[in-house]
Design an enzyme around this catalytic site. Structure first.
Site, short mmCIF file in Angstrom:
data_model
loop_
_atom_site.label_atom_id
_atom_site.label_comp_id
_atom_site.label_asym_id
_atom_site.label_seq_id
_atom_site.Cartn_x
_atom_site.Cartn_y
_atom_site.Cartn_z
N VAL A 136 1.09 -1.21 0.02
CA VAL A 136 0.00 0.16 0.03
C VAL A 136 0.79 1.09 0.08
O VAL A 136 1.47 1.61 0.92
CB VAL A 136 -0.92 -0.07 1.34
N PRO A 137 1.40 1.84 -1.12
CA PRO A 137 2.46 2.78 -1.32
C PRO A 137 2.16 3.92 -0.69
O PRO A 137 2.19 5.21 -1.67
CB PRO A 137 2.58 2.53 -3.05
N CYS A 138 2.07 4.30 0.37
CA CYS A 138 1.90 5.46 0.77
C CYS A 138 3.28 6.47 0.72
O CYS A 138 3.30 7.56 0.84
CB CYS A 138 1.74 5.43 2.35
N HIS A 139 4.25 5.68 0.44
CA HIS A 139 5.53 6.49 0.12
C HIS A 139 5.50 7.43 -1.26
O HIS A 139 6.29 8.23 -1.18
CB HIS A 139 6.96 5.61 0.02
#
Length: 183
Positions: A136-139
């Protein structure tokens, strides 16, 4: 609830993977944030029965493939996260941000239908509560001025991930100058 804890190697340090009986990712965290992982598990699942297990081959393989440069390898991995309605809405939106791109907190808020610019603060808080690193690419969410801003697992990791995905360029390498004799 029965959950399974596995360890995975990564270029960014050992990772801890929590899956359920259906091999769905519940948590993916870094080992140096183990307290955060356990706090989140207690908050969302009470006191789950957490057993050590080998990482499911599909998940381990996809994560290894991602780090080897196949940036879409994580796209099909199933996740199931506990959280508020807003958090789950934000986390679903994060999964739609393609590798190699970034968005801003404000744009994410607008895309989710929040007209109030202050909603970006709530979006940022939901982003920071994401329990599933990388998948879950919150970056991929940055400040509107291009600053990387916060990342639950550290800005060094956020920068590495964005450079790995070629969403940002690494800082230029400044050549070392040779000292002149007598100086």
């Amino acid at each position: 609830m029965q959950l399974f804890l596995s360890k995975l190697a990564s270029p960014l340090g050992e990772m801890l993977l929590v899956t359920d009986a259906q091999q769905v990712i519940r948590v993916l965290d870094f080992a140096d944030h183990k307290a955060r992982l356990h706090r989140g598990l207690r908050e969302h699942y009470g006191e789950p029965d957490l057993a050590d297990a080998a990482a499911p081959a599909q998940i381990a393989g996809a994560i290894a493939s991602y780090f080897a440069g196949h940036l879409d390898a994580l796209d099909a991995l199933p996740t199931a996260t506990a959280g508020s309605g807003l958090q789950r809405q934000v986390w679903a939106a994060l999964r739609r941000i393609p590798a190699g791109t970034t968005t801003t907190y404000g744009k994410l808020a607008k895309d989710l239908g929040f007209g109030d610019p202050r909603a970006a603060i709530d979006i940022g808080a939901a982003n920071g509560a994401n329990p599933v690193a990388i998948v879950v690419p919150c970056h991929r969410v940055i400040a509107s001025n291009g600053d990387l801003k916060g990342y639950a697992w550290g800005l060094r990791r956020k920068r590495w991930l964005l450079e790995h995905e070629k969403a940002i360029q690494p800082p230029p390498v400044v050549p070392r100058t040779q000292a002149l004799p007598g100086f």
